[in-house]
Design a protein around this motif. Structure first.
Motif, PDB file in Angstrom:
ATOM      1  N   PHE A 214      36.134  15.499 -24.309  1.00  0.00           N
ATOM      2  CA  PHE A 214      35.654  15.541 -23.130  1.00  0.00           C
ATOM      3  C   PHE A 214      36.225  17.171 -22.588  1.00  0.00           C
ATOM      4  O   PHE A 214      37.360  17.331 -22.987  1.00  0.00           O
ATOM      5  CB  PHE A 214      36.047  14.698 -22.257  1.00  0.00           C
ATOM      6  CG  PHE A 214      37.229  14.310 -21.872  1.00  0.00           C
ATOM      7  CD1 PHE A 214      38.051  14.892 -20.983  1.00  0.00           C
ATOM      8  CD2 PHE A 214      37.962  13.127 -22.740  1.00  0.00           C
ATOM      9  CE1 PHE A 214      39.283  14.808 -20.581  1.00  0.00           C
ATOM     10  CE2 PHE A 214      39.552  12.931 -22.233  1.00  0.00           C
ATOM     11  CZ  PHE A 214      39.885  13.653 -21.442  1.00  0.00           C
TER      12      PHE A 214
ATOM     13  N   ALA B 234      36.797  17.954 -16.880  1.00  0.00           N
ATOM     14  CA  ALA B 234      35.674  16.892 -16.579  1.00  0.00           C
ATOM     15  C   ALA B 234      36.271  16.299 -15.362  1.00  0.00           C
ATOM     16  O   ALA B 234      37.207  16.188 -15.205  1.00  0.00           O
ATOM     17  CB  ALA B 234      35.506  16.037 -17.799  1.00  0.00           C
ATOM     18  N   ASP B 235      35.029  15.636 -14.696  1.00  0.00           N
ATOM     19  CA  ASP B 235      35.304  14.970 -13.453  1.00  0.00           C
ATOM     20  C   ASP B 235      36.124  13.674 -13.894  1.00  0.00           C
ATOM     21  O   ASP B 235      35.701  12.924 -14.775  1.00  0.00           O
ATOM     22  CB  ASP B 235      33.962  14.536 -12.715  1.00  0.00           C
ATOM     23  CG  ASP B 235      33.997  13.836 -11.588  1.00  0.00           C
ATOM     24  OD1 ASP B 235      34.376  14.187 -10.586  1.00  0.00           O
ATOM     25  OD2 ASP B 235      33.949  12.486 -11.606  1.00  0.00           O
TER      26      ASP B 235
ATOM     27  N   ASP C 160      34.155  10.240 -13.753  1.00  0.00           N
ATOM     28  CA  ASP C 160      33.359  10.089 -14.743  1.00  0.00           C
ATOM     29  C   ASP C 160      34.002   9.697 -15.982  1.00  0.00           C
ATOM     30  O   ASP C 160      33.603   8.948 -16.969  1.00  0.00           O
ATOM     31  CB  ASP C 160      32.614  11.568 -14.958  1.00  0.00           C
ATOM     32  CG  ASP C 160      31.455  11.813 -14.221  1.00  0.00           C
ATOM     33  OD1 ASP C 160      30.806  10.963 -13.568  1.00  0.00           O
ATOM     34  OD2 ASP C 160      30.812  12.930 -14.044  1.00  0.00           O
ATOM     35  N   LEU C 161      35.309  10.367 -16.297  1.00  0.00           N
ATOM     36  CA  LEU C 161      35.897  10.370 -17.358  1.00  0.00           C
ATOM     37  C   LEU C 161      36.456   8.894 -17.579  1.00  0.00           C
ATOM     38  O   LEU C 161      36.270   8.327 -18.610  1.00  0.00           O
ATOM     39  CB  LEU C 161      37.171  11.097 -17.103  1.00  0.00           C
ATOM     40  CG  LEU C 161      37.844  11.569 -18.372  1.00  0.00           C
ATOM     41  CD1 LEU C 161      36.816  12.152 -19.308  1.00  0.00           C
ATOM     42  CD2 LEU C 161      38.876  12.564 -18.079  1.00  0.00           C
TER      43      LEU C 161
ATOM     44  N   GLN D  78      34.883   6.073 -16.277  1.00  0.00           N
ATOM     45  CA  GLN D  78      33.819   5.173 -16.474  1.00  0.00           C
ATOM     46  C   GLN D  78      33.329   5.449 -18.188  1.00  0.00           C
ATOM     47  O   GLN D  78      32.919   4.382 -18.618  1.00  0.00           O
ATOM     48  CB  GLN D  78      32.523   5.717 -15.798  1.00  0.00           C
ATOM     49  CG  GLN D  78      32.729   5.281 -14.139  1.00  0.00           C
ATOM     50  CD  GLN D  78      31.357   5.484 -13.497  1.00  0.00           C
ATOM     51  OE1 GLN D  78      30.210   5.092 -13.743  1.00  0.00           O
ATOM     52  NE2 GLN D  78      31.407   6.599 -12.400  1.00  0.00           N
ATOM     53  N   ARG D  79      33.371   6.736 -18.538  1.00  0.00           N
ATOM     54  CA  ARG D  79      33.079   6.838 -19.846  1.00  0.00           C
ATOM     55  C   ARG D  79      33.954   6.491 -20.888  1.00  0.00           C
ATOM     56  O   ARG D  79      33.720   5.643 -21.801  1.00  0.00           O
ATOM     57  CB  ARG D  79      33.021   8.382 -20.399  1.00  0.00           C
ATOM     58  CG  ARG D  79      32.304   8.827 -21.809  1.00  0.00           C
ATOM     59  CD  ARG D  79      32.097   9.880 -22.032  1.00  0.00           C
ATOM     60  NE  ARG D  79      31.513  10.194 -23.308  1.00  0.00           N
ATOM     61  CZ  ARG D  79      32.312  10.521 -24.199  1.00  0.00           C
ATOM     62  NH1 ARG D  79      33.451  11.024 -24.044  1.00  0.00           N
ATOM     63  NH2 ARG D  79      31.948  10.717 -25.357  1.00  0.00           N
TER      64      ARG D  79
ATOM     65  N   LEU E 202      23.798  15.137 -18.167  1.00  0.00           N
ATOM     66  CA  LEU E 202      25.437  14.895 -18.180  1.00  0.00           C
ATOM     67  C   LEU E 202      25.494  13.474 -17.720  1.00  0.00           C
ATOM     68  O   LEU E 202      26.620  12.859 -18.158  1.00  0.00           O
ATOM     69  CB  LEU E 202      25.807  15.933 -17.131  1.00  0.00           C
ATOM     70  CG  LEU E 202      26.442  17.178 -17.877  1.00  0.00           C
ATOM     71  CD1 LEU E 202      25.388  17.732 -18.697  1.00  0.00           C
ATOM     72  CD2 LEU E 202      26.871  18.209 -16.884  1.00  0.00           C
TER      73      LEU E 202
ATOM     74  N   PHE F  18      25.802  11.384 -20.787  1.00  0.00           N
ATOM     75  CA  PHE F  18      26.896  11.735 -21.694  1.00  0.00           C
ATOM     76  C   PHE F  18      28.312  11.075 -21.032  1.00  0.00           C
ATOM     77  O   PHE F  18      28.954  10.293 -21.455  1.00  0.00           O
ATOM     78  CB  PHE F  18      27.125  13.385 -21.826  1.00  0.00           C
ATOM     79  CG  PHE F  18      28.386  13.520 -22.455  1.00  0.00           C
ATOM     80  CD1 PHE F  18      28.571  13.366 -23.933  1.00  0.00           C
ATOM     81  CD2 PHE F  18      29.758  13.792 -21.826  1.00  0.00           C
ATOM     82  CE1 PHE F  18      29.696  13.834 -24.330  1.00  0.00           C
ATOM     83  CE2 PHE F  18      30.938  14.182 -22.419  1.00  0.00           C
ATOM     84  CZ  PHE F  18      30.924  14.373 -23.912  1.00  0.00           C
ATOM     85  N   TYR F  19      28.413  11.172 -19.691  1.00  0.00           N
ATOM     86  CA  TYR F  19      29.451  10.771 -18.911  1.00  0.00           C
ATOM     87  C   TYR F  19      29.577   9.442 -18.412  1.00  0.00           C
ATOM     88  O   TYR F  19      30.654   8.767 -18.204  1.00  0.00           O
ATOM     89  CB  TYR F  19      29.671  11.809 -17.747  1.00  0.00           C
ATOM     90  CG  TYR F  19      30.515  13.184 -17.899  1.00  0.00           C
ATOM     91  CD1 TYR F  19      31.917  13.023 -18.683  1.00  0.00           C
ATOM     92  CD2 TYR F  19      29.697  14.260 -17.770  1.00  0.00           C
ATOM     93  CE1 TYR F  19      32.118  14.427 -19.094  1.00  0.00           C
ATOM     94  CE2 TYR F  19      30.508  15.396 -18.065  1.00  0.00           C
ATOM     95  CZ  TYR F  19      31.560  15.583 -18.764  1.00  0.00           C
ATOM     96  OH  TYR F  19      32.313  16.589 -19.204  1.00  0.00           O
ATOM     97  N   ARG F  20      28.249   8.801 -18.118  1.00  0.00           N
ATOM     98  CA  ARG F  20      28.164   7.580 -17.730  1.00  0.00           C
ATOM     99  C   ARG F  20      27.316   6.722 -18.424  1.00  0.00           C
ATOM    100  O   ARG F  20      26.289   6.063 -18.120  1.00  0.00           O
ATOM    101  CB  ARG F  20      27.786   7.461 -16.307  1.00  0.00           C
ATOM    102  CG  ARG F  20      28.910   8.126 -15.318  1.00  0.00           C
ATOM    103  CD  ARG F  20      28.367   8.278 -13.867  1.00  0.00           C
ATOM    104  NE  ARG F  20      27.019   8.896 -13.737  1.00  0.00           N
ATOM    105  CZ  ARG F  20      26.966  10.279 -13.546  1.00  0.00           C
ATOM    106  NH1 ARG F  20      28.104  10.930 -13.594  1.00  0.00           N
ATOM    107  NH2 ARG F  20      25.873  11.063 -13.350  1.00  0.00           N
TER     108      ARG F  20
ATOM    109  N   ASP G 296      27.573   9.919 -29.327  1.00  0.00           N
ATOM    110  CA  ASP G 296      27.960   9.440 -27.906  1.00  0.00           C
ATOM    111  C   ASP G 296      26.861   8.860 -27.020  1.00  0.00           C
ATOM    112  O   ASP G 296      26.774   8.616 -25.901  1.00  0.00           O
ATOM    113  CB  ASP G 296      27.966  11.081 -27.102  1.00  0.00           C
ATOM    114  CG  ASP G 296      29.486  11.472 -27.968  1.00  0.00           C
ATOM    115  OD1 ASP G 296      30.472  10.893 -27.909  1.00  0.00           O
ATOM    116  OD2 ASP G 296      29.315  12.422 -28.211  1.00  0.00           O
TER     117      ASP G 296
END
Ligand code: ADP
Ligand code: MG
Length: 329
Positions: free
Chosen positions: A61, A65-66, A69-70, A72-73, A192, A195-197, A268
């Motif tokens: 990542f 990155a937030d 978000d990180l 959750q991912r 996004l 990707f992040y969630r 991903d």
């Protein structure tokens, strides 16, 4: 590691980590390395499904990155391996390495983690906190009945191949993050978000018990991950590229050829790829509308070996080499 170095990763695991310690399959270890989860026997008919995943900043990542978000991912990626076996989440542990104590960052990370943990009904029960370059490791523990657990090895010749959701969105998001693709604000938000969630398909995985013959989650790209099913089941797999489920946004932002390449080799997405006998097709379609999750039949497994994708005329579609992933600039 999640596959970006291709075969080398699996060779490395095989050479240095396979066969460490005695593996007595008559005792607690029902399934060791090589699938989405290891399976340990519990009391009665249940198995404990275990999977661990690490995300490294600048590698898996972007460094900026937030934090929410990180979190959750990271949880979705790990829980997704439980989904691939049809397991029900039980608990998870977290090992986190932090460059510094930034309470604002930690609060956002904690908020994101809470949100995801509530949505999968999985409590955090332990872990480890250390200082160093930002790295997040999560181990998920799940429960699944021995009689119906989904493995990579259960596909039978003649079974249909299915995928959930849409494919290729996360690969397009990476292109946006790395400034290789420019899109509108709304398209960017959608991509996004994918990707992040990503959403681990826990409910779908559980519902596939007794219906699907094998399953895997798509972390490294459809063709690569399907290859694991083909190899473990000693079969070949053929995908019809016309049947690949592509989101409206993906189709709007790249050419059809590019969208198909993203769907075939982009990682991903964390959708499920599974096989099922043709007589279960109707039930799978009913399940799909009941859960509100798209399920698409994209091909078939047969005797032989290897994985290929063909176009409407039956011509093999060559795979573009997946790009090297890095975020460190
Ligand atoms: P996934 O993408 O489903 O998370 P991986 O590609 O990371 O799976 O790993 C493939 C298999 O190899 C899994 O069964 C995993 O448990 C095993 N594995 C990966 N790294 C190691 C290691 N360092 N030691 C032991 N087993 C490993
Ligand atoms: Mg997996």
């Amino acid at each position: 590691m999640s596959g970006e170095q291709g075969l080398a990763e699996f060779d490395l695991i095989e050479r240095f980590f396979a066969g460490v310690g005695p593996l007595d399959k008559t005792a607690a270890v029902t399934l060791g390395m090589g699938d989405d989860c290891a399976l340990l026997s519990m009391d009665g008919d249940d198995l404990l499904a275990l999977s661990i995943d690490t995300l490294v900043a600048g590698r898996h990542f972007p460094l900026d990155a937030d934090a929410a978000d990180l979190a959750q991912r990271a949880l979705a990626v790990t829980v997704s391996d439980l989904a691939a076996m049809g397991a029900t989440p039980v608990a998870f542990t977290l090992a986190i390495t932090l460059p510094s104590i930034d309470t604002q960052w930690l609060q956002a990370f904690s908020d994101g983690l809470r949100l995801a943990a509530n949505s999968y009904a999985i409590p955090l029960i332990g872990g480890d906190t250390t200082q160093g370059p930002l790295t997040i490791t999560l181990q998920a523990h799940g429960r699944v009945a021995v009689s119906s657990v989904l493995k990579r090895s259960g596909a039978m010749a003649g079974d249909s191949i299915y995928v959930s959701g849409t494919l290729g969105d996360a690969a397009a998001a990476l292109a946006v993050i790395e400034h290789r693709l420019s899109v509108s604000d709304a398209e960017r938000d959608y991509l996004l978000g994918r990707f992040y969630r990503p959403v681990a398909r826990i409910g779908l995985g559980q519902s596939l018990l007794g219906l699907a013959s094998s399953a895997i989650d798509i972390s490294d790209g459809l063709m690569g991950d399907l290859q694991h099913i083909a190899k473990a089941s000693q079969l070949s797999a053929r995908i019809e590229c016309e049947q690949l489920p592509l989101s409206a946004v993906l189709q709007a932002v790249v050419s059809r050829e590019q969208a198909i390449q993203y769907a075939l080799s982009g990682g991903d997405d964390y959708e499920l790829c599974f096989t099922a006998p043709p007589q279960h097709h109707r039930q799978l379609m009913a399940l799909s509308s009941q859960l509100g999750i798209a399920v698409s039949r994209i091909g078939q497994v047969s005797n032989g070996e290897g994985v290929e994708c063909v176009d409407a005329r039956g011509q093999v579609v060559p795979l573009a080499k997946p790009g090297y992933r890095h975020f460190s600039g």
